[in-house]
Write a protein that holds these residues in place. Structure first.
Motif, PDB file in Angstrom:
ATOM      1  N   THR A  20       0.831  -1.210   0.000  1.00  0.00           N
ATOM      2  CA  THR A  20       0.000   0.000   0.000  1.00  0.00           C
ATOM      3  C   THR A  20       0.864   1.257   0.000  1.00  0.00           C
ATOM      4  O   THR A  20       0.448   2.311  -0.512  1.00  0.00           O
ATOM      5  N   THR A  21       2.073   1.150   0.532  1.00  0.00           N
ATOM      6  CA  THR A  21       2.926   2.334   0.745  1.00  0.00           C
ATOM      7  C   THR A  21       3.214   3.149  -0.517  1.00  0.00           C
ATOM      8  O   THR A  21       2.988   4.364  -0.525  1.00  0.00           O
ATOM      9  N   LEU A  24       0.176   4.992  -1.561  1.00  0.00           N
ATOM     10  CA  LEU A  24      -0.192   6.087  -0.663  1.00  0.00           C
ATOM     11  C   LEU A  24       0.573   7.366  -0.990  1.00  0.00           C
ATOM     12  O   LEU A  24       0.002   8.458  -1.038  1.00  0.00           O
ATOM     13  N   MET A  28      -1.544  10.541  -2.157  1.00  0.00           N
ATOM     14  CA  MET A  28      -1.591  11.742  -1.312  1.00  0.00           C
ATOM     15  C   MET A  28      -1.078  12.962  -2.086  1.00  0.00           C
ATOM     16  O   MET A  28      -1.605  14.062  -1.962  1.00  0.00           O
ATOM     17  N   PHE A 157       2.024   6.400   6.036  1.00  0.00           N
ATOM     18  CA  PHE A 157       0.766   6.328   6.792  1.00  0.00           C
ATOM     19  C   PHE A 157       0.555   7.585   7.640  1.00  0.00           C
ATOM     20  O   PHE A 157      -0.590   7.967   7.900  1.00  0.00           O
ATOM     21  N   VAL A 160      -1.264  10.562   5.721  1.00  0.00           N
ATOM     22  CA  VAL A 160      -2.721  10.588   5.503  1.00  0.00           C
ATOM     23  C   VAL A 160      -3.407  11.618   6.397  1.00  0.00           C
ATOM     24  O   VAL A 160      -4.082  12.528   5.889  1.00  0.00           O
ATOM     25  N   HIS A 164      -4.908  15.293   5.157  1.00  0.00           N
ATOM     26  CA  HIS A 164      -6.320  15.589   5.431  1.00  0.00           C
ATOM     27  C   HIS A 164      -6.450  16.880   6.238  1.00  0.00           C
ATOM     28  O   HIS A 164      -7.289  17.740   5.932  1.00  0.00           O
ATOM     29  N   PRO A 246      -8.550  12.686   1.027  1.00  0.00           N
ATOM     30  CA  PRO A 246      -7.368  11.906   1.421  1.00  0.00           C
ATOM     31  C   PRO A 246      -7.719  10.625   2.171  1.00  0.00           C
ATOM     32  O   PRO A 246      -7.076   9.582   1.954  1.00  0.00           O
ATOM     33  N   LEU A 247      -8.727  10.672   3.039  1.00  0.00           N
ATOM     34  CA  LEU A 247      -9.096   9.468   3.790  1.00  0.00           C
ATOM     35  C   LEU A 247      -9.721   8.423   2.864  1.00  0.00           C
ATOM     36  O   LEU A 247      -9.454   7.221   2.996  1.00  0.00           O
ATOM     37  N   PHE A 250      -6.985   6.877   0.918  1.00  0.00           N
ATOM     38  CA  PHE A 250      -6.237   5.958   1.785  1.00  0.00           C
ATOM     39  C   PHE A 250      -6.904   4.583   1.828  1.00  0.00           C
ATOM     40  O   PHE A 250      -6.250   3.549   1.669  1.00  0.00           O
ATOM     41  N   CYS A 253      -6.385   2.807  -1.441  1.00  0.00           N
ATOM     42  CA  CYS A 253      -5.017   2.282  -1.552  1.00  0.00           C
ATOM     43  C   CYS A 253      -4.862   1.002  -0.741  1.00  0.00           C
ATOM     44  O   CYS A 253      -4.186   0.057  -1.169  1.00  0.00           O
TER      45      CYS A 253
END
Length: 311
Positions: A20-21, A24, A28, A157, A160, A164, A246-247, A250, A253
């Protein structure tokens, strides 16, 4: 049955977080560009630029953090090209993004061969190693899954909530959203539309570049052509799936990262499934997610160049 159950273990969760990194970072950054009204399909090319730059930076200096710095610069310069084409020259943003992806796909391969030479040996450079968080990494199950990663995972992480908060609770975020929704009104009250859009696009490229660096000096410790394998497009899809929040991006992702980790686990377990179908899984999930997201409203000025003197 036992094999199927073993697929869903802590290793799957750990791999999902890792995969996921890079998404992200790109997503973002992409939120900033999209919210300012500049479509950024070029995230894939910016990730590729960052992936190669990180390898070169780490190879030259022996320090993976310098590789990240190189990736930030390479991604930013690539994004600057997109900004000049779309903001200053008001070219079609989709065409510009696609052109950057194609350009970087070829250019990174050429630069890689020019720098390291044509060799069949795999190039290895100094890379990040997992950095367990003291005390937290000793928590049974959760410690190993959540707190035993390379530093870039933690940074991704933490980005995020930071993105936001910036987007919805700061003056800077308000200006970005105003420029993306109604640039003329923002301009009328003194907001520099061109500066905001330039900064947002460049920032999106810098973060996408770090996303590429995660692939090379974070996970694979090498570079190969098209190493990002469409993850820039998946990050772009995550932004839409998350409805430019953004959430939401996230969570998207996380879904795509889990799908990617799952297909790798299936391959590792040697289940009798066609290889091509298994590899397709993350992309199929991406398509299904886009179909299932329903009607999503992009920023009103998305894809529209701003002309100060127009009516």
């Amino acid at each position: 049955m036992e094999t199927l159950l073993s697929l869903f273990s802590s290793d799957l969760v750990y791999a999902s977080i890792r995969l996921t990194t890079p998404l992200l970072f790109a997503a973002m950054g992409g939120v900033f560009s999209e919210r300012s009204g500049v479509l950024n399909i070029g995230l894939e090319g910016m990730m590729l630029a960052g992936a190669l730059a990180a390898v070169i930076g780490s190879h030259q200096t022996g320090d993976p953090w310098m590789g990240v710095l190189y990736a930030l610069i390479a991604g930013g310069i690539t994004a600057l090209l997109h900004a000049v084409i779309t903001i200053t020259f008001r070219a079609d943003q989709v065409v510009s993004g696609v052109a950057i992806n194609i350009l970087m796909l070829g250019l990174t391969g050429v630069v890689f061969r020019a720098y390291f030479g044509i060799t069949t040996a795999q190039i290895r450079v100094p890379a990040f190693i997992p950095m367990p968080v003291p005390l937290l990494s000793e928590i049974p199950f959760l410690g190993t899954v959540l707190f035993d990663h390379i530093p870039l995972v933690y940074i991704a992480f933490l980005l995020v909530p930071l993105v936001h908060f910036t987007m919805f609770h700061t003056t800077w975020g308000l200006k970005i959203r105003a420029v993306g929704e109604h640039p003329r009104a923002a301009d009328t009250v003194g907001v520099n539309v061109f500066l905001i859009r330039y900064l947002c696009v460049i920032f999106s490229g810098m973060l996408a570049g770090v996303g590429g660096a995660v692939m090379t000096i974070g996970f694979l410790n090498t570079f190969m052509e098209n190493i990002t394998a469409g993850r820039g497009f998946i990050a772009f899809s995550a932004i839409i799936f998350g409805k430019w929040n953004p959430l939401g991006a996230f969570l998207a992702c996380l879904l795509f990262g889990a799908a990617d980790a799952f297909q790798l686990r299936i391959q590792a377990f040697g289940l009798e499934l066609p290889y091509q179908l298994v590899v397709m899984l993350p992309y199929v999930v991406t398509l299904l997610a886009l179909f299932g997201v329903g009607r999503a409203r992009a920023p009103a000025a998305s894809c529209l160049p701003y002309v100060r003197d127009s009516a």
